[in-house]
Design a protein around this motif. Structure first.
Motif, short mmCIF file in Angstrom:
data_model
loop_
_atom_site.label_atom_id
_atom_site.label_comp_id
_atom_site.label_asym_id
_atom_site.label_seq_id
_atom_site.Cartn_x
_atom_site.Cartn_y
_atom_site.Cartn_z
N UNK A 54 19.02 -7.94 14.45
CA UNK A 54 18.80 -7.32 13.15
C UNK A 54 18.00 -6.04 13.31
N UNK A 55 18.13 -5.17 12.32
CA UNK A 55 17.36 -3.93 12.31
C UNK A 55 16.89 -3.65 10.89
N UNK A 56 15.74 -3.00 10.82
CA UNK A 56 15.16 -2.71 9.52
C UNK A 56 14.07 -1.65 9.67
N UNK A 57 13.77 -0.98 8.56
CA UNK A 57 12.66 -0.03 8.51
C UNK A 57 11.54 -0.65 7.71
N UNK A 58 10.33 -0.33 8.09
CA UNK A 58 9.16 -0.82 7.41
C UNK A 58 8.19 0.33 7.18
N UNK A 59 7.31 0.15 6.21
CA UNK A 59 6.27 1.12 5.95
C UNK A 59 4.92 0.43 5.91
N UNK A 60 3.88 1.16 6.27
CA UNK A 60 2.50 0.68 6.20
C UNK A 60 1.71 1.68 5.39
N UNK A 61 1.11 1.18 4.31
CA UNK A 61 0.31 2.06 3.45
C UNK A 61 -0.35 1.27 2.34
N UNK A 62 -0.99 1.98 1.42
CA UNK A 62 -1.59 1.30 0.27
C UNK A 62 -0.51 0.59 -0.54
N UNK A 63 -0.85 -0.57 -1.08
CA UNK A 63 0.11 -1.36 -1.84
C UNK A 63 0.71 -0.53 -2.97
N UNK A 64 2.03 -0.41 -2.98
CA UNK A 64 2.75 0.29 -4.03
C UNK A 64 2.79 1.80 -3.88
N UNK A 65 2.18 2.35 -2.83
CA UNK A 65 2.14 3.80 -2.64
C UNK A 65 3.04 4.20 -1.48
N UNK A 66 3.20 5.49 -1.29
CA UNK A 66 3.97 6.03 -0.18
C UNK A 66 3.35 5.57 1.14
N UNK A 67 4.16 5.03 2.05
CA UNK A 67 3.61 4.58 3.34
C UNK A 67 3.06 5.74 4.17
N UNK A 68 1.97 5.46 4.87
CA UNK A 68 1.40 6.43 5.81
C UNK A 68 2.15 6.39 7.13
N UNK A 69 2.58 5.18 7.51
CA UNK A 69 3.31 4.96 8.76
C UNK A 69 4.67 4.37 8.40
#
Length: 127
Positions: free
Chosen positions: A84-99
């Motif tokens: 499987x493949x997928x993209x993830x984001x890390x950031x403040x909940x509900x905001x634009x991801x920083x990573x």
């Protein structure tokens, strides 16, 4: 792609994100055990760990570096066979991801992740 394959893949990704979002030791260890096979290997440009202890240390370190941030799915999960493949984001909940990252994972017959090859698409300076 079959509906069964997609359902297994989406379930594996939910477990993956739950493990990465668990901040308390006991919760994180339980989430890792549920989502990952015992000898699962995780590799990205910044890390190469194997097993539940390695994953636990890695995830705890990310929470120290990015306190209060959450991992979320970015887009859809794609899968075939046991990959499987997928993209993830890390950031403040509900905001634009920083990573933002892109992972390719393999799952076993029980739907647990046995290996992850991660790529970092966007990382803030100093991270």
């Amino acid at each position: 792609m079959s509906t069964e394959t997609l359902t297994r893949a989406e379930s594996a990704v939910r477990g993956y994100l739950a493990a990465w979002n668990a901040t308390e030791l006991a919760d994180r260890r339980a989430a890792i055990a549920a989502a990952f096979g015992t000898d699962a290997r995780y590799v990205d440009p910044l890390a190469d760990v194997t097993g539940h202890d390695g994953l636990d240390a890695l995830i705890a370190g990310v929470h120290q570096q990015f306190p209060g941030m959450v991992f979320s799915l970015v887009g859809d999960v794609d899968a075939h066979h046991d990959v499987l493949r997928f993209r993830w984001g890390l950031g403040p909940d509900g905001a634009e991801p920083l990573v933002i990252g892109f992972d390719v994972a393999r799952i076993d017959d029980e739907g647990r992740i046995t290996g992850v090859q991660g790529f970092l698409d966007r990382v803030p300076g100093g991270a």
